[in-house]
Write a protein that holds these residues in place. Structure first.
Motif, PDB file in Angstrom:
ATOM      1  N   LYS A 192       0.816  -1.163   0.116  1.00 34.89           N
ATOM      2  CA  LYS A 192       0.074   0.066   0.090  1.00 34.89           C
ATOM      3  C   LYS A 192       0.875   1.139   0.079  1.00 34.89           C
ATOM      4  CE  LYS A 192      -0.691  -0.401   5.052  1.00 34.89           C
ATOM      5  NZ  LYS A 192      -1.583  -1.099   5.752  1.00 34.89           N
ATOM      6  N   LEU A 193       0.415   2.180  -0.736  1.00 35.21           N
ATOM      7  CA  LEU A 193       0.823   3.573  -0.592  1.00 35.21           C
ATOM      8  C   LEU A 193       0.249   4.344   0.312  1.00 35.21           C
ATOM      9  CD1 LEU A 193       2.957   5.609  -2.098  1.00 35.21           C
ATOM     10  CD2 LEU A 193       1.261   6.102  -3.436  1.00 35.21           C
ATOM     11  N   GLU A 194       1.005   4.640   1.413  1.00 39.95           N
ATOM     12  CA  GLU A 194       0.186   5.017   2.596  1.00 39.95           C
ATOM     13  C   GLU A 194       1.108   5.929   3.344  1.00 39.95           C
ATOM     14  OE1 GLU A 194      -2.846   2.984   5.196  1.00 39.95           O
ATOM     15  OE2 GLU A 194      -0.970   2.626   6.445  1.00 39.95           O
ATOM     16  N   ALA A 195       0.808   7.199   3.742  1.00 36.05           N
ATOM     17  CA  ALA A 195       1.614   7.779   4.618  1.00 36.05           C
ATOM     18  C   ALA A 195       0.598   7.980   6.134  1.00 36.05           C
ATOM     19  CB  ALA A 195       1.849   9.385   4.390  1.00 36.05           C
ATOM     20  N   ASN A 239     -11.088  14.489  10.319  1.00 37.32           N
ATOM     21  CA  ASN A 239     -12.297  13.896  11.435  1.00 37.32           C
ATOM     22  C   ASN A 239     -13.272  12.970  10.999  1.00 37.32           C
ATOM     23  OD1 ASN A 239     -13.645  15.768   9.739  1.00 37.32           O
ATOM     24  ND2 ASN A 239     -14.928  16.742  11.503  1.00 37.32           N
ATOM     25  N   PHE A 240     -13.301  12.694   9.585  1.00 37.89           N
ATOM     26  CA  PHE A 240     -13.905  11.463   8.993  1.00 37.89           C
ATOM     27  C   PHE A 240     -13.289  11.153   7.623  1.00 37.89           C
ATOM     28  CE2 PHE A 240     -16.499  15.355   7.827  1.00 37.89           C
ATOM     29  CZ  PHE A 240     -16.481  15.450   6.403  1.00 37.89           C
ATOM     30  N   ASN A 248      -8.050   9.596   6.564  1.00 39.56           N
ATOM     31  CA  ASN A 248      -8.997   9.201   7.588  1.00 39.56           C
ATOM     32  C   ASN A 248      -8.143   9.187   8.739  1.00 39.56           C
ATOM     33  OD1 ASN A 248     -10.548   7.978   9.063  1.00 39.56           O
ATOM     34  ND2 ASN A 248     -10.454   5.660   8.527  1.00 39.56           N
ATOM     35  N   ALA A 249      -8.472   9.886   9.846  1.00 41.15           N
ATOM     36  CA  ALA A 249      -7.633  10.095  11.055  1.00 41.15           C
ATOM     37  C   ALA A 249      -6.325  10.993  10.592  1.00 41.15           C
ATOM     38  CB  ALA A 249      -7.303   8.875  11.863  1.00 41.15           C
ATOM     39  N   ASN A 250      -5.136  10.194  10.875  1.00 35.04           N
ATOM     40  CA  ASN A 250      -3.846  10.833  10.459  1.00 35.04           C
ATOM     41  C   ASN A 250      -3.228  10.059   9.230  1.00 35.04           C
ATOM     42  OD1 ASN A 250      -2.945   8.350  11.667  1.00 35.04           O
ATOM     43  ND2 ASN A 250      -1.160   9.486  12.577  1.00 35.04           N
ATOM     44  N   VAL A 251      -4.117   9.108   8.453  1.00 27.67           N
ATOM     45  CA  VAL A 251      -3.330   8.518   7.314  1.00 27.67           C
ATOM     46  C   VAL A 251      -3.983   9.107   6.060  1.00 27.67           C
ATOM     47  CG1 VAL A 251      -3.676   6.233   6.437  1.00 27.67           C
ATOM     48  CG2 VAL A 251      -3.458   6.305   8.869  1.00 27.67           C
ATOM     49  N   THR A 297      -8.553  17.727   0.495  1.00 28.53           N
ATOM     50  CA  THR A 297      -9.160  18.869   1.334  1.00 28.53           C
ATOM     51  C   THR A 297      -9.966  18.167   2.108  1.00 28.53           C
ATOM     52  OG1 THR A 297      -9.066  20.302  -0.440  1.00 28.53           O
ATOM     53  CG2 THR A 297     -10.210  21.032   1.470  1.00 28.53           C
ATOM     54  N   TYR A 298      -9.900  18.396   3.594  1.00 29.48           N
ATOM     55  CA  TYR A 298     -10.716  17.734   4.586  1.00 29.48           C
ATOM     56  C   TYR A 298     -10.879  18.509   5.752  1.00 29.48           C
ATOM     57  CZ  TYR A 298      -6.097  16.618   6.680  1.00 29.48           C
ATOM     58  OH  TYR A 298      -4.821  16.943   7.444  1.00 29.48           O
TER      59      TYR A 298
END
Length: 158
Positions: A80-83, A91-92, A115-118, A155-156
């Motif tokens: 997975k490409l995930e930071a 927040n959602f 999602n959260a900090n991901v 953008t979140y």
């Protein structure tokens, strides 16, 4: 004010946009928080000798981030490409666009999910009239190699 001076707000103060009394449901008419900066995305499988960078702009409780990831000869995306370190927690679950490029050959579109900090990259796979999302990985949307890259933007709210 002189053109070289800045307007400085006091603590818990901001620019008030209220022309009259609050309308029903309005919780704030003040802009009291603005920030822009850089961050270094922390990719789940590391970066090896690749490069990464990120920028963000935060206005009130809205954050826009862009993360850039370029493969090096020793970089591995894995499954997975995930930071895992957004500059502000989301927040959602939120989705937006992404771009992947097989260095100087083909570009692919995809999605970014926060999602959260991901922050996670997905590829859009279209087969006939069906579209599915696949996690960007070592072999998706192509077999990643030196100088291939991904740009994830979203953008979140926080």
């Amino acid at each position: 004010l002189k053109p070289s001076n800045h307007i400085v707000m006091g603590l818990n103060k901001g620019i008030n946009f209220a022309a009259n009394a609050n309308a029903t449901g309005v919780s704030s008419e003040s802009l009291d928080d603005y920030e822009e900066g850089t961050w270094t995305p922390s990719w789940t499988n590391g970066i090896g000798n690749g490069t990464t960078s990120g920028t963000y702009v935060k206005v009130g409780n809205i954050v826009h981030v862009t993360a850039y990831f370029q493969m090096g000869s020793t970089t591995s995306i894995g499954n997975k490409l995930e930071a895992t370190n957004l500059p502000f927690n989301c927040n959602f679950i939120t989705y937006s666009g992404a771009r992947y490029e097989n260095y100087q050959q083909n570009s692919y579109i995809g999605m970014t999910r926060a999602n959260a900090n991901v922050l996670r990259g997905y590829v859009i796979n279209v087969a006939g009239s069906q579209a599915t999302e696949l996690i960007a990985s070592t072999s998706n949307p192509f077999t990643w190699g030196n100088q291939d890259y991904a740009q994830l933007s979203i953008t979140y709210t926080i």
